[in-house]
Motif scaffolding. Structure first.
Motif, PDB file in Angstrom:
ATOM      1  N   UNK A  81      -4.447  30.713  11.648  1.00  0.00           N
ATOM      2  CA  UNK A  81      -4.815  29.211  11.007  1.00  0.00           C
ATOM      3  C   UNK A  81      -4.240  28.191  12.217  1.00  0.00           C
ATOM      4  N   UNK A  82      -3.911  28.615  13.222  1.00  0.00           N
ATOM      5  CA  UNK A  82      -3.190  27.748  14.389  1.00  0.00           C
ATOM      6  C   UNK A  82      -4.048  26.491  14.477  1.00  0.00           C
ATOM      7  N   UNK A  83      -5.377  26.739  14.528  1.00  0.00           N
ATOM      8  CA  UNK A  83      -6.217  25.688  14.695  1.00  0.00           C
ATOM      9  C   UNK A  83      -6.174  24.706  13.652  1.00  0.00           C
ATOM     10  N   UNK A  84      -5.904  24.734  12.464  1.00  0.00           N
ATOM     11  CA  UNK A  84      -5.801  23.888  11.235  1.00  0.00           C
ATOM     12  C   UNK A  84      -4.834  22.860  11.776  1.00  0.00           C
ATOM     13  N   UNK A  85      -3.845  23.126  12.470  1.00  0.00           N
ATOM     14  CA  UNK A  85      -2.518  22.211  12.760  1.00  0.00           C
ATOM     15  C   UNK A  85      -3.423  21.054  13.715  1.00  0.00           C
ATOM     16  N   UNK A  86      -4.208  21.462  14.720  1.00  0.00           N
ATOM     17  CA  UNK A  86      -4.652  20.640  15.468  1.00  0.00           C
ATOM     18  C   UNK A  86      -5.752  19.896  14.749  1.00  0.00           C
ATOM     19  N   UNK A  87      -6.744  20.322  14.060  1.00  0.00           N
ATOM     20  CA  UNK A  87      -7.704  19.508  13.275  1.00  0.00           C
ATOM     21  C   UNK A  87      -6.953  18.699  12.188  1.00  0.00           C
ATOM     22  N   UNK A  88      -5.944  19.059  11.543  1.00  0.00           N
ATOM     23  CA  UNK A  88      -5.460  18.183  10.671  1.00  0.00           C
ATOM     24  C   UNK A  88      -4.787  17.087  11.194  1.00  0.00           C
ATOM     25  N   UNK A  89      -4.265  17.294  12.416  1.00  0.00           N
ATOM     26  CA  UNK A  89      -3.541  15.978  13.084  1.00  0.00           C
ATOM     27  C   UNK A  89      -4.555  15.037  13.417  1.00  0.00           C
ATOM     28  N   UNK A 121       5.499  35.491  21.608  1.00  0.00           N
ATOM     29  CA  UNK A 121       4.275  34.829  21.029  1.00  0.00           C
ATOM     30  C   UNK A 121       4.334  33.721  20.038  1.00  0.00           C
ATOM     31  N   UNK A 122       4.556  34.487  18.856  1.00  0.00           N
ATOM     32  CA  UNK A 122       4.618  33.772  17.568  1.00  0.00           C
ATOM     33  C   UNK A 122       5.790  32.546  17.639  1.00  0.00           C
ATOM     34  N   UNK A 123       6.920  32.730  18.236  1.00  0.00           N
ATOM     35  CA  UNK A 123       7.885  31.831  18.203  1.00  0.00           C
ATOM     36  C   UNK A 123       7.407  30.668  19.135  1.00  0.00           C
ATOM     37  N   UNK A 124       6.999  30.960  20.264  1.00  0.00           N
ATOM     38  CA  UNK A 124       6.613  29.788  21.326  1.00  0.00           C
ATOM     39  C   UNK A 124       5.408  29.272  20.727  1.00  0.00           C
ATOM     40  N   UNK A 125       4.501  29.723  20.145  1.00  0.00           N
ATOM     41  CA  UNK A 125       3.341  28.850  19.510  1.00  0.00           C
ATOM     42  C   UNK A 125       3.784  27.818  18.629  1.00  0.00           C
ATOM     43  N   UNK A 126       4.985  28.360  17.762  1.00  0.00           N
ATOM     44  CA  UNK A 126       5.480  27.614  16.792  1.00  0.00           C
ATOM     45  C   UNK A 126       6.336  26.432  17.347  1.00  0.00           C
ATOM     46  N   UNK A 127       6.948  26.733  18.162  1.00  0.00           N
ATOM     47  CA  UNK A 127       7.546  25.767  18.987  1.00  0.00           C
ATOM     48  C   UNK A 127       6.831  24.370  19.380  1.00  0.00           C
ATOM     49  N   UNK A 128       5.951  24.767  20.221  1.00  0.00           N
ATOM     50  CA  UNK A 128       5.183  23.830  20.867  1.00  0.00           C
ATOM     51  C   UNK A 128       4.304  23.094  19.729  1.00  0.00           C
ATOM     52  N   UNK A 129       3.740  23.884  18.791  1.00  0.00           N
ATOM     53  CA  UNK A 129       3.107  22.931  17.874  1.00  0.00           C
ATOM     54  C   UNK A 129       3.848  22.237  16.848  1.00  0.00           C
ATOM     55  N   UNK A 130       5.120  22.513  16.682  1.00  0.00           N
ATOM     56  CA  UNK A 130       6.162  21.767  15.779  1.00  0.00           C
ATOM     57  C   UNK A 130       6.555  20.471  16.554  1.00  0.00           C
ATOM     58  N   UNK A 131       6.630  20.446  17.944  1.00  0.00           N
ATOM     59  CA  UNK A 131       7.135  19.596  18.938  1.00  0.00           C
ATOM     60  C   UNK A 131       5.979  18.501  18.748  1.00  0.00           C
ATOM     61  N   UNK A 132       4.901  18.906  18.631  1.00  0.00           N
ATOM     62  CA  UNK A 132       3.588  18.107  18.912  1.00  0.00           C
ATOM     63  C   UNK A 132       2.930  17.431  17.683  1.00  0.00           C
ATOM     64  N   UNK A 133       3.008  18.076  16.771  1.00  0.00           N
ATOM     65  CA  UNK A 133       2.635  17.775  15.594  1.00  0.00           C
ATOM     66  C   UNK A 133       3.271  18.006  14.233  1.00  0.00           C
ATOM     67  N   UNK A 134       2.987  17.124  13.184  1.00  0.00           N
ATOM     68  CA  UNK A 134       3.639  17.149  11.998  1.00  0.00           C
ATOM     69  C   UNK A 134       3.156  18.428  11.249  1.00  0.00           C
ATOM     70  N   UNK A 135       3.787  19.306  11.305  1.00  0.00           N
ATOM     71  CA  UNK A 135       3.438  20.734  10.481  1.00  0.00           C
ATOM     72  C   UNK A 135       3.900  20.693   9.258  1.00  0.00           C
ATOM     73  N   UNK A 136       3.117  20.801   8.317  1.00  0.00           N
ATOM     74  CA  UNK A 136       3.644  21.186   6.963  1.00  0.00           C
ATOM     75  C   UNK A 136       4.407  22.397   6.703  1.00  0.00           C
ATOM     76  N   UNK A 137       5.540  22.536   5.893  1.00  0.00           N
ATOM     77  CA  UNK A 137       6.091  23.839   5.682  1.00  0.00           C
ATOM     78  C   UNK A 137       5.047  24.648   4.991  1.00  0.00           C
ATOM     79  N   UNK A 138       4.056  24.355   4.104  1.00  0.00           N
ATOM     80  CA  UNK A 138       3.343  24.951   3.305  1.00  0.00           C
ATOM     81  C   UNK A 138       2.468  25.804   4.391  1.00  0.00           C
ATOM     82  N   UNK A 139       2.117  25.359   5.616  1.00  0.00           N
ATOM     83  CA  UNK A 139       1.155  25.860   6.606  1.00  0.00           C
ATOM     84  C   UNK A 139       2.085  27.122   6.897  1.00  0.00           C
TER      85      UNK A 139
END
Ligand SMILES: [Fe+2]
Ligand SMILES: [Fe+2]
Length: 495
Positions: A362-370, A309-327
């Motif tokens: 904080x998954x939702x932060x990535x979406x809102x941030x972008x 679950x963790x791995x796949x969430x990260x993969x999808x989000x990394x592919x779609x958004x610019x995710x900062x390392x601090x996140x």
């Protein structure tokens, strides 16, 4: 939920439903009172189909009630020292000591407040016009204080946007004024409106009243952003079929490990991260784990499921958004703290489950941030240092949805288990968690809040009392001791 309050809560709701009126009183606002209040507000709003306003109303009430109790506490503190609160000289001499000793040690003053008859009353009324709530204490405001409060309400209500308000008042450090400002922003931006908010005072008491009109509508600007964010969530892909198959196998008690291993091998990136985890500290000592079959045996099916679950969430989000390392650094740290809090507070069994909750809270932060980078940055930069969920509520009234809610909707779309969805949805509002998940949600909440303290963005005084009650933490001293322990234990582990 706290034991013994269940029947009480139902009785209170029945009473409100039958007579349309309810009143209750207390000396200090305890975890039970917050839960009772949330339960009542939630039910009353449901009657008007306005449940989505529950966090806004709760945030408003918690702020108002905290101030009402604090004013009573201040009066008790001065009376105990035979000082006259209305005498400017005596006031100036004691106020700093009060802020240091009084606010942090409220339990010590409860008997004195009781003796002096200092109480806070909440009145709720439901009728054809909507829901009306009044909070009243036993302390009158001075004319000067009342004038200042009204001026502040005026000034805040004249501003047009949240960022504008934040810039105008953001440097305010004094608690009560800032709390009032937050409430004005809340009411204005949520669409409830300032005209539904009244504050009045006489010699003996101060009353704050709010009405939620039944004809309520979300402001057009917010509704537009809300729709944009909702359709964005729809656009985010679901997990790939290969991952879905692995998860289904993990959920099937009859599935064979060799079959599960062969499915995992078909997805090289999942396979690689499983091998990496199996070879990291804590699972095996000595020999290296080379095969997926062995890795699954070493980790256990439950861990494999979590990892996928963790791995796949990260993969999808990394592919779609610019995710900062601090996140992800923040997420990893919260996850580690979650595990440690679970161990320290006697919930070792939940350690794995809350670890994942911490990682994804904080998954939702990535979406809102972008989608809304500028607004989100301003909201986050505004250090409210007050209630734990201020940021989430500000997001809700500015964008229509908080990062917690966005994350929860994404988690729902990805078919995450209910407890994980609840940890994500309520990590800033532990009082709203489902009864069966309150410990898990409280742990994630606390882990996140500890980190905020370390970043000087929060103080123990404003931690959620419900979360502490669920974890059997008796007082602020104990809370601090747990934090110290967690910090030290985390320092010994490699992230
Ligand atoms: Fe958060
Ligand atoms: Fe967080």
């Amino acid at each position: 939920m706290i034991a013994g309050t269940d029947t009480l809560k139902r009785q209170a709701v029945d009473l409100l439903n039958e007579s349309g009126k309810l009143r209750y009183s207390f000396t200090a606002f305890s975890a039970q009172h917050t839960e009772l209040t949330y339960y009542l507000v939630n039910h009353a709003l449901a009657g008007y189909k306005l449940n989505f306003l529950d966090t806004v109303i709760m945030t408003f009430l918690r702020e108002v009630v905290t101030n009402a109790v604090k004013a009573n506490l201040k009066r008790a503190y001065f009376e105990q020292r035979n000082a006259d609160i209305k005498n400017p000289g005596q006031y100036a001499a004691l106020i700093e000591a009060f802020k240091r000793e009084g606010v942090a040690n409220i339990e010590d003053f409860v008997p004195i407040m009781k003796e002096l008859g200092l109480k806070v009353h909440i009145y709720m009324e439901t009728n054809i016009d909507g829901l009306r709530i009044i909070v009243q204490n036993n302390c009158g405001m001075t004319n000067e204080e009342l004038l200042r409060a009204r001026e502040r309400i005026q000034a805040a209500s004249a501003a047009d946007s949240v960022p504008e308000l934040l810039e105008q008042f953001g440097d305010e450090s004094e608690g009560a004024g800032l709390g009032l400002l937050i409430n004005v922003i809340l009411l204005k931006r949520s669409g409830i409106g300032i005209k539904n908010f009244q504050i009045s005072s006489d010699e003996k008491s101060t009353r704050v009243a709010i009405t939620v009109p039944r004809s309520f509508q979300m402001p057009a600007q917010v509704a537009e952003l809300y729709n944009r964010i909702t359709s964005e969530i729809e656009r985010i892909p679901t997990f790939p079929e290969s991952v879905q198959r692995i998860i289904n196998l993990c959920d099937n008690p009859r599935a064979e490990i060799s079959f599960l291993a062969s499915e995992i091998e078909k997805d090289p990136s999942v396979a690689a991260s499983i091998l990496r985890l199996a070879n990291s500290g804590g699972f095996v000592v000595g020999t290296r784990v080379e095969s997926i079959h062995r890795a699954v045996t070493v980790l256990g099916i439950k861990n494999v499921r979590q990892l996928v679950l963790a791995h796949s969430s990260r993969q999808i989000l990394d592919k779609h958004y610019k995710v900062f390392e601090e996140f992800w650094e923040h997420a990893a740290r919260v996850a580690l703290y979650c595990r440690l809090i679970a161990e320290r507070c006697g919930f070792r069994k939940l350690a794995d489950s809350v670890f994942l909750g911490g990682l994804l809270h904080d998954l939702g932060k990535i979406v809102l941030h972008s989608l809304e980078p500028e607004t989100v940055k301003k909201i986050n930069g505004f250090n409210l240092a007050r209630t734990e969920n201020s940021t989430a509520v500000l997001e809700e009234i500015t964008l229509g949805l908080s990062h917690a809610e966005v994350g929860a909707r994404l988690a729902q779309k990805w078919n995450f288990p209910p407890v994980l969805i609840d940890m994500i949805r309520n990590h800033h509002s532990a009082f709203a968690a489902d009864v069966s998940h309150s410990v898990e949600v409280s742990i994630v909440h606390l882990a996140d809040a500890f980190l905020r303290v370390e970043e000087n963005q929060a103080s123990y005084v404003y931690f959620d009392i419900e979360a502490q009650a669920h974890l059997n933490i008796a007082n602020a001293k104990e809370l601090q001791a747990i934090h110290e322990w967690v910090k030290e234990a985390a320092g010994k582990q490699v992230l």
